[in-house]
Every structure is written in C-alpha cells, then in structure tokens.
Design a protein around this motif. Structure first.
Motif, PDB file in Angstrom:
ATOM      1  N   ASP A  31       0.783  -1.051   0.031  1.00 52.29           N
ATOM      2  CA  ASP A  31      -0.113  -0.062  -0.129  1.00 52.29           C
ATOM      3  C   ASP A  31       0.880   1.167  -0.163  1.00 52.29           C
ATOM      4  O   ASP A  31       1.778   1.276   0.812  1.00 52.29           O
ATOM      5  N   ASP A  33       0.022   5.049   0.571  1.00 49.73           N
ATOM      6  CA  ASP A  33      -1.077   5.981   0.950  1.00 49.73           C
ATOM      7  C   ASP A  33      -0.620   7.300   0.828  1.00 49.73           C
ATOM      8  O   ASP A  33      -0.454   7.717   2.086  1.00 49.73           O
ATOM      9  N   SER A  34      -0.400   7.897  -0.250  1.00 51.18           N
ATOM     10  CA  SER A  34       0.064   9.404  -0.166  1.00 51.18           C
ATOM     11  C   SER A  34      -0.407   9.898  -1.435  1.00 51.18           C
ATOM     12  O   SER A  34      -0.678   9.231  -2.504  1.00 51.18           O
ATOM     13  N   HIS A  51      -2.263   2.236  -4.597  1.00 50.68           N
ATOM     14  CA  HIS A  51      -1.955   3.472  -4.302  1.00 50.68           C
ATOM     15  C   HIS A  51      -3.170   4.164  -4.064  1.00 50.68           C
ATOM     16  O   HIS A  51      -4.363   4.293  -4.885  1.00 50.68           O
ATOM     17  N   THR A  52      -3.414   4.712  -2.795  1.00 49.51           N
ATOM     18  CA  THR A  52      -4.683   5.382  -2.395  1.00 49.51           C
ATOM     19  C   THR A  52      -4.307   6.980  -2.508  1.00 49.51           C
ATOM     20  O   THR A  52      -3.728   7.580  -1.784  1.00 49.51           O
ATOM     21  N   SER A  53      -4.724   7.484  -3.680  1.00 47.87           N
ATOM     22  CA  SER A  53      -4.436   8.874  -4.182  1.00 47.87           C
ATOM     23  C   SER A  53      -5.307   9.700  -3.368  1.00 47.87           C
ATOM     24  O   SER A  53      -6.712   9.526  -3.772  1.00 47.87           O
ATOM     25  N   GLY A  89      -7.582   5.296  -5.122  1.00 43.79           N
ATOM     26  CA  GLY A  89      -7.738   6.639  -4.415  1.00 43.79           C
ATOM     27  C   GLY A  89      -8.959   7.488  -5.355  1.00 43.79           C
ATOM     28  O   GLY A  89      -9.515   7.000  -6.024  1.00 43.79           O
TER      29      GLY A  89
END
Length: 135
Positions: A31, A33-34, A51-53, A89
């Motif tokens: 992950d 997360d940025s 990727h949690t955009s 994201g």
C-alpha cells in the motif's frame, strides 16, 4: 526438461524456454497511501502496488535504471519484470520516469479506480524501458 507443481519447463531449443501449464504468481500487496510517491525496487518486487491517491492529483516516480538493474534485473539485457499498479484513491495519478528509464508509450495518467501493468525491460547495464498496459 522438468515438471513441478503442474508446470512443465522444457529445455531451450534456441527459441526460448517453453512453459506448459498455468503460471501461478505469488504477489505481495504493498500500500502506498500518499498523494505522490517515489517507488522503491522493493515495492516493485512485491508485484502489486495499491496506491490510495487523495487530496489532489498525484505523481508516481519510478526508481532509477541503475537501481532496477542492480536490485531486480541484474543478470542480462532483455530481462523484464511486470508489476501491477492500482489507483484506488479519489485522484488521478501521473507516472514520471527517472534517470536511466525510457518511457516507450505516452506518459500515462491513471484515473481513479483504474490500474495498469508496468513492464520494466532491461536494455543496458543501467538502462530500462518502461511500458504501460492500461485498463
């Protein structure tokens, strides 16, 4: 020739190694997360990057050609590694190259809830082509 786990590897006949049977990959989900990040070779080796955009459009920078050739594609030219990337994201993400990386198709922007397969292909001792197979 060798058979293991339902996979039959046949000797190289000058045309490459032949694999008969299904390939089962074991991936490790990493992950990120940025909003933006520079990927590491360890993350690439995992095989699956989620990727949690958030909070605005982001950018992903890939490692340098030297790092990829040293840590992953260390034997010969024409080696490759495929990495799955998913943007789960709420912002679009654009990929950026790094020293020793040549992008072989248009600079991709990965939309929210979309993914791509990254193909890193070694072309020299410190140089890598990067191709995207997007959804």
């Amino acid at each position: 020739d060798a058979t293991a786990g339902g996979i039959n590897l046949q000797a190289d006949d000058g045309k490459g190694v032949h694999i008969i049977g299904r390939i089962h990959e074991q991936l490790t989900k990493v992950d990120v997360d940025s909003q933006s990040a520079t990927l590491t070779t360890s993350q690439l080796k995992s095989g699956l990057i989620i990727h949690t955009s958030v909070s605005g459009a982001g950018e992903i920078t890939v490692p340098t050609g030297t790092d990829i050739c040293t840590d992953i594609l260390s034997r010969n030219n024409n080696e490759s590694i495929m990495v799955y990337y998913v943007n789960d994201g709420n912002q679009n993400v654009t990929f950026l190259t790094n020293t020793g990386i040549t992008l072989r198709n248009t600079t991709p922007t990965i939309a929210t809830n979309k993914g791509t397969m990254l193909i890193f292909f070694r072309t020299g001792s410190n140089t890598v082509d990067l191709l995207f197979m997007s959804s």
